[in-house]
Design a protein around this motif. Structure first.
Motif, mmCIF file in Angstrom:
data_model
loop_
_atom_site.group_PDB
_atom_site.id
_atom_site.type_symbol
_atom_site.label_atom_id
_atom_site.label_comp_id
_atom_site.label_asym_id
_atom_site.label_seq_id
_atom_site.Cartn_x
_atom_site.Cartn_y
_atom_site.Cartn_z
ATOM 1 N N PRO A 1 0.809 -1.233 0.000
ATOM 2 C CA PRO A 1 0.000 0.000 0.000
ATOM 3 C C PRO A 1 0.836 1.274 0.000
ATOM 4 O O PRO A 1 0.316 2.366 -0.214
ATOM 5 C CB PRO A 1 -0.808 -0.099 1.296
ATOM 6 C CG PRO A 1 -0.700 -1.524 1.739
ATOM 7 C CD PRO A 1 0.601 -2.008 1.244
ATOM 8 N N LYS A 2 2.162 1.142 0.240
ATOM 9 C CA LYS A 2 3.036 2.322 0.332
ATOM 10 C C LYS A 2 3.854 2.547 -0.935
ATOM 11 O O LYS A 2 4.800 3.328 -0.930
ATOM 12 C CB LYS A 2 4.010 2.148 1.512
ATOM 13 C CG LYS A 2 3.331 1.811 2.825
ATOM 14 C CD LYS A 2 2.754 3.061 3.453
ATOM 15 C CE LYS A 2 2.079 2.735 4.758
ATOM 16 N NZ LYS A 2 0.823 1.976 4.608
ATOM 17 N N LEU A 3 3.524 1.845 -2.018
ATOM 18 C CA LEU A 3 4.343 1.938 -3.233
ATOM 19 C C LEU A 3 4.437 3.358 -3.764
ATOM 20 O O LEU A 3 5.476 3.762 -4.307
ATOM 21 C CB LEU A 3 3.790 1.015 -4.320
ATOM 22 C CG LEU A 3 3.971 -0.494 -4.068
ATOM 23 C CD1 LEU A 3 3.349 -1.299 -5.191
ATOM 24 C CD2 LEU A 3 5.446 -0.841 -3.916
ATOM 25 N N CYS A 4 3.392 4.143 -3.589
ATOM 26 C CA CYS A 4 3.412 5.530 -4.069
ATOM 27 C C CYS A 4 4.467 6.336 -3.301
ATOM 28 O O CYS A 4 5.255 7.072 -3.889
ATOM 29 C CB CYS A 4 2.031 6.148 -3.897
ATOM 30 S SG CYS A 4 1.834 7.673 -4.847
ATOM 31 N N ASP A 5 4.493 6.163 -1.978
ATOM 32 C CA ASP A 5 5.507 6.853 -1.156
ATOM 33 C C ASP A 5 6.905 6.372 -1.515
ATOM 34 O O ASP A 5 7.855 7.168 -1.589
ATOM 35 C CB ASP A 5 5.253 6.598 0.339
ATOM 36 C CG ASP A 5 3.913 7.141 0.788
ATOM 37 O OD1 ASP A 5 3.406 8.068 0.125
ATOM 38 O OD2 ASP A 5 3.365 6.636 1.799
#
Length: 516
Positions: A390-394
Motif C-alpha cells: 500500500p506504500k508503493l506511491c511513497d
C-alpha cells in the motif's frame, strides 16, 4: 544419515527452523555516530572455502577477513570432522587486511564522473598460498593478488668488522686493535688513495667509518595487495555484475545492455556475447540487471532483466548469444496491472544454487526460486515485505522503489535469504513442507523484532510448498510485526557461508555476522 546411524525408510519431514544467534560485528557504530558516505559497505562475498570474506565500500576500498576458529583447533574443518573432533564453536573471523581498489576518475570525453564505489567482488582460485579476487566499480574491473611476504629488516648499521663477513668488509682481528688514525671519510693520513685509478682497494679490515646496512629476513610477514591486471574501456554503461566461470580461466562482466566475456590473463581484449541494445534507443524496453555463470557448466550463464525475466544462455550455440536457450518468467495475473507493476517486477539480483539446478531471483517485493528444468513459472515465491504494497506511491516518491536488494542461498540449498528495510533481513525455508519464514534485524540482538503475529499461507505454485506469509495490520509506518519501519536504513547486501549456516550482512558501514 548421522554418525553412522541407519537410514530411515520413512520420508523425513522438513528441517526445523533455524535459531539465529549473533556472532560478530565489525565497524559497529556508537549511538548517534554519523556514518561517512565512503564507509558504507557496497559488496560482500565469501570465497569458496568459506575461510575468507571480502567487503567493498563506497570509498573504493576492499577489506578482507579470515576465519580463525578452525586455526585454533590446528586443522581444517574437514580434517577435524574426519578425526571426529567436536566443533562446538561458531565461525569467527578477524580483520586480515585492506587495500584501495579503485580511485575516483573523470571521463573527459563524456564529461562523466566515475565513482570509486565497489559494485561487486568475486573470489578467484587460490594459488601458492596467495588470494586472488576481482573487484569492479562502474567502469573498470581489477584483478588483485594478496600475498604474505616476509619482512626484511636492517639489523645493524655499524657493525663490528671483527664479527662480520661480507657486505664489503673483510674481518680482521689485527684491525680491531690497530690505533692507526683514520680521516672522516675512511681515508688514512699515512697513505694517499688515487680514487680515479683502477688500482683502488679497501685497506685491510675495511673502512671503519663507512656505514653498511645488514639486511636480514625476519619471521614477521606482511600482507601485500598487488593489482595484476586492469580490464577497462569495455563498457559504455555502468557495470552491474561480474561472475567467474567454473573453468577458472574466464569471467563475464555485464552492464545495462551488454555482457562481455574476458580471459583473466588478457586485459586488453574481451568478447561481446550478449547485446540487447536496439538500433534505435527509443525502442529500448528492458535492460540487463544481473548476470551469473552456472557453477559447474562452463558453457552456461543466466542473466535477468528489468522486465522480471531470466534468460539461460548456452555459449556453444553461437558466438553472439542473441537467442536464449530458456526463458523464465511469471505470467501476469489478469487485472493486477498498475503503474508500479513493471518497476517492482525488475529483478535486482540472481544467484545459482550450489549444484546449478535452481536459480534464486529477487525483485522488489518477492524472492522467487526457479528450477532450470521447468520454465513454466517459479517453484516457490516468498513475500519479503508485502506490508509495503500500500506504500508503493511513497516509495516511488522517495526513490526507494528503485533500491536493489541482493539475495543468497544456503550451501545445502534448504534456505534462502534477502534484505529489507529497517536493517531487517528474511530467511525462508525452501525444502518440501517447510514453512520457515524468519525476520531478523542486523543488530546484536537479531531476534528482538520477533513478535508473534497471525500467519496466513500464500497460494501454492504447482508442486511447490505452501508458504507462510506474515502480514500485519496496514498501519502507516508499521511493518508486519507492529514495528515502525525506516526507509533510510536498508539491508541491501548479504552473503551465506558456502558450507555452514552463517550469514554476513551489511548495515551501512557495519558488518554483522550470524550463525545457527
Amino acid at each position: 544419515m548421522n554418525g553412522g546411524d541407519e537410514v530411515v525408510a520413512a520420508p523425513a519431514g522438513p528441517p526445523h527452523p533455524l535459531e539465529w544467534k549473533f556472532s560478530q560485528v565489525f565497524g559497529e557504530r556508537t549511538a548517534g555516530e554519523e556514518v561517512q558516505e565512503v564507509d558504507i559497505i557496497s559488496a560482500i562475498e565469501f570465497d569458496k572455502s568459506g575461510n575468507h570474506l571480502a567487503t567493498g565500500d563506497r570509498g573504493g576500498r576492499v577489506v578482507l577477513f579470515e576465519r580463525t576458529d578452525t586455526k585454533d583447533h590446528g586443522g581444517s574443518r574437514k580434517d577435524l570432522e574426519r578425526m571426529d573432533y567436536s566443533i562446538s564453536r561458531h565461525p569467527e573471523f578477524r580483520y586480515k587486511t585492506e587495500f584501495q581498489s579503485h580511485e575516483p576518475e573523470f571521463d573527459y570525453l563524456k564529461s562523466l564522473e566515475i565513482e570509486e564505489k565497489i559494485n561487486k567482488i568475486r573470489w578467484c582460485q587460490t594459488a601458492n598460498g596467495a588470494l586472488f579476487l576481482l573487484s569492479t566499480n562502474d567502469k573498470t574491473i581489477k584483478f588483485w593478488k594478496v600475498q604474505e611476504k616476509k619482512v626484511k629488516k636492517i639489523s645493524e648499521m655499524n657493525f663490528d668488522p671483527s664479527k662480520s663477513m661480507g657486505n664489503g668488509c673483510i674481518a680482521s682481528s689485527s684491525n680491531s686493535s690497530s690505533s692507526k688514525p683514520y680521516l672522516a671519510n675512511g681515508g688514512s693520513p699515512d697513505r694517499s688513495y688515487n680514487y680515479p685509478s683502477n688500482d683502488f682497494s679497501f685497506p685491510p679490515g675495511g673502512i671503519p667509518s663507512l656505514k653498511l646496512p645488514m639486511v636480514v629476513s625476519s619471521h614477521e610477514t606482511s600482507l601485500v595487495a598487488r593489482c595484476r591486471r586492469v580490464y577497462a574501456h569495455a563498457h559504455d554503461y555502468h557495470i552491474n555484475s561480474i561472475s567467474n566461470n567454473s573453468d577458472g580461466e574466464t569471467f563475464i562482466s555485464a552492464d545495462d545492455l551488454r555482457i562481455n566475456l574476458w580471459n583473466l590473463e588478457i586485459s586488453n581484449q574481451s568478447f561481446n556475447i550478449v547485446d540487447v541494445k536496439p538500433a534505435n534507443m527509443e525502442d529500448l524496453t528492458e535492460v540487463i540487471t544481473s548476470a551469473e555463470f552456472h557453477p559447474t557448466h562452463c558453457n552456461m550463464l543466466a542473466y535477468s532483466s528489468s522486465k522480471g525475466s531470466i534468460r539461460l544462455v548456452d555459449l556453444r550455440q553461437s558466438a553472439l548469444c542473441d537467442s536464449h536457450s530458456k526463458l523464465f518468467e511469471e505470467q501476469e495475473a489478469p487485472g493486477s496491472r498498475s503503474f508500479f507493476t513493471e518497476i517492482i517486477a525488475s529483478i535486482s539480483d540472481i544467484k545459482f544454487g550450489k549444484d546449478g539446478r535452481y536459480i534464486l531471483s529477487r525483485d522488489y517485493m518477492t524472492l522467487k526460486l526457479w528450477d532450470i528444468n521447468m520454465d513454466s513459472g517459479p517453484v516457490s515465491t516468498f513475500q519479503v515485505h508485502e506490508y509495503l504494497r500500500p506504500k508503493l506511491c511513497d516509495l516511488y516518491e522517495n526513490d526507494s522503489i528503485f533500491d536493489k536488494f541482493e539475495c543468497c542461498l544456503s550451501g545445502d540449498g534448504l534456505r534462502v535469504a534477502t534484505g529489507s528495510y529497517s536493517n531487517l533481513f528474511r530467511v525462508f525455508g525452501c525444502a518440501a513442507g517447510s514453512a520457515e519464514a524468519t525476520t531478523l534485524e542486523a543488530s546484536k540482538n537479531p531476534m528482538r523484532r520477533q513478535v508473534p503475529t497471525p500467519s496466513r499461507p500464500s497460494r501454492s505454485l504447482g508442486n511447490s510448498i505452501t508458504r507462510v506469509v506474515r502480514r500485519g495490520a496496514e498501519t502507516p509506518g508499521v511493518d508486519a510485526n507492529g514495528n515502525s519501519f525506516d526507509f533510510t536504513t536498508k539491508l541491501l547486501h548479504l552473503a551465506w557461508h558456502p558450507s555452514e549456516n552463517s550469514i554476513a550482512c551489511a548495515a551501512a558501514n557495519s558488518l554483522y555476522m550470524y550463525y545457527a
